[in-house]
Scaffold this motif. Structure first.
Motif, PDB file in Angstrom:
ATOM      1  N   VAL A 140       0.863  -1.182   0.000  1.00 46.44           N
ATOM      2  CA  VAL A 140       0.000   0.000   0.000  1.00 46.44           C
ATOM      3  C   VAL A 140       0.900   1.233   0.000  1.00 46.44           C
ATOM      4  CG1 VAL A 140      -1.887   1.244   1.132  1.00 46.44           C
ATOM      5  CG2 VAL A 140      -1.693  -1.245   1.408  1.00 46.44           C
ATOM      6  N   ILE A 141       0.594   2.189  -0.874  1.00 42.07           N
ATOM      7  CA  ILE A 141       1.309   3.466  -0.891  1.00 42.07           C
ATOM      8  C   ILE A 141       0.290   4.587  -0.757  1.00 42.07           C
ATOM      9  CG2 ILE A 141       2.775   5.043  -2.213  1.00 42.07           C
ATOM     10  CD1 ILE A 141       4.031   2.640  -3.569  1.00 42.07           C
ATOM     11  N   LEU A 142       0.466   5.405   0.268  1.00 41.81           N
ATOM     12  CA  LEU A 142      -0.358   6.608   0.417  1.00 41.81           C
ATOM     13  C   LEU A 142       0.472   7.796  -0.042  1.00 41.81           C
ATOM     14  CD1 LEU A 142      -1.097   4.537   2.971  1.00 41.81           C
ATOM     15  CD2 LEU A 142      -2.735   6.362   3.429  1.00 41.81           C
ATOM     16  N   CYS A 143       0.085   8.345  -1.179  1.00 46.26           N
ATOM     17  CA  CYS A 143       0.778   9.508  -1.747  1.00 46.26           C
ATOM     18  C   CYS A 143      -0.263  10.593  -1.950  1.00 46.26           C
ATOM     19  CB  CYS A 143       1.449   9.124  -3.068  1.00 46.26           C
ATOM     20  SG  CYS A 143       2.325  10.491  -3.858  1.00 46.26           S
ATOM     21  N   ARG A 144      -0.450  11.412  -0.924  1.00 50.44           N
ATOM     22  CA  ARG A 144      -1.586  12.324  -0.918  1.00 50.44           C
ATOM     23  C   ARG A 144      -1.135  13.779  -0.990  1.00 50.44           C
ATOM     24  NH1 ARG A 144      -5.068   9.566   3.916  1.00 50.44           N
ATOM     25  NH2 ARG A 144      -3.317  10.260   5.159  1.00 50.44           N
ATOM     26  N   ASN A 145      -1.785  14.508  -1.906  1.00 50.85           N
ATOM     27  CA  ASN A 145      -1.602  15.963  -2.011  1.00 50.85           C
ATOM     28  C   ASN A 145      -0.163  16.355  -2.343  1.00 50.85           C
ATOM     29  OD1 ASN A 145      -4.395  16.417  -1.128  1.00 50.85           O
ATOM     30  ND2 ASN A 145      -3.651  15.674   0.842  1.00 50.85           N
TER      31      ASN A 145
END
Length: 283
Positions: free
Chosen positions: A222-227
């Protein structure tokens, strides 16, 4: 603001050529776009770095950047934006515990490794949020080897993340029970996240537009790449998307910010509608 001799100095006026040169360097190093429309922002930060290095002209400072890697890092740190807080975009955290992780571990055995990457992680609120959320909301958190990594191009932000001190503004969305359970008592208007949580997250510098740098981090589920991608142009977004894709295990998930869409960037991901959030998946 002072110069290298301690005297007061105003913002340093840059020529249009110098503005363009600084913007070109930052784009090459980070993928972020800074141009004439952000002149004031650029001049303020260049003036500050000139004061700290004792240089008297922007031309000298820009030349220094070509050979001085530590100053290059310091300038990048000065231009990054570190606005975040705990439990930001909470619906994605809900999707993580309700759908994403259950789907991933469906074909794994207890004790298997699951890797989650927060990129960019800023001063640590987002990867620590993942750790807190899973402890509070996913009953199988102790059944698997969950590795949470936080990465950012800003090395000063990473240093703050490792220290784990946060002002009340960062903690405002956390339930009182969570603050009481996982944070030390307030001291000088800050609270420190407890050692067990600090040790549960590993922090590592990474540049999303540098494929070799990204590859060194290994593969993730899982990769969270936000904003972050909102600050890039189309070419840099595509480069970042390709690097994210290559760092995902097959079937892995990506969470972007609410105003970002992978569909407008790359066709290498499948849009997946979950009850709590829209995410993207590597085929």
């Amino acid at each position: 603001m002072t110069d290298g001799r301690g005297a007061s100095r105003a913002d340093v006026p840059l020529t249009s050529v110098e503005i363009a040169r600084v913007g070109d360097l930052l784009y090459r190093w980070t993928g972020m776009i800074f141009g004439e429309n952000k002149r004031y922002y650029i001049e303020r930060r260049i003036a500050d770095r000139m004061g700290r290095t004792g240089l008297s002209s922007a031309a000298e400072y820009i030349a220094l950047l070509g050979s001085h890697l530590e100053e290059r890092e310091a300038l990048i740190n000065a231009f990054t934006i570190n606005e975040t807080y705990f439990y930001r975009e909470e619906h994605q955290l809900a999707a993580l515990s309700n759908d994403i992780l259950p789907e991933l571990v469906r074909v794994r055995r207890p004790g298997d490794l699951v890797r989650i990457w927060s990129l960019p992680c800023s001063t640590g609120e987002e990867p620590y949020s993942i750790a807190l959320w899973l402890l509070e909301n996913w009953g199988l958190v102790d059944a698997y080897n969950i590795e949470i990594v936080g990465s950012d191009i800003d090395t000063q932000a990473l240093a703050k993340a490792r220290e784990g001190y946060f002002a009340e503004r960062s903690l405002a969305r956390l339930p009182t029970t969570v603050k009481q359970a996982y944070f030390e008592a307030e001291h000088r208007h800050r609270r420190r996240i407890i050692q067990d949580i600090r040790e549960s997250v590993r922090f590592s510098p990474a540049n999303i537009v540098d494929s070799a740098d990204m590859a060194r981090q290994g593969k993730f589920d899982v990769i969270l790449c936000r904003n972050l991608l909102i600050y890039f142009d189309d070419a840099a977004r595509l480069m970042a998307a390709n690097n994210i894709h290559d760092c995902l295990n097959p079937g892995g998930f990506v969470c972007l910010g609410h105003s970002e869409s992978m569909g407008r960037i790359s066709n290498r991901f499948t849009l997946t509608r979950l009850p709590d959030a829209i995410v993207y998946r590597r085929d």
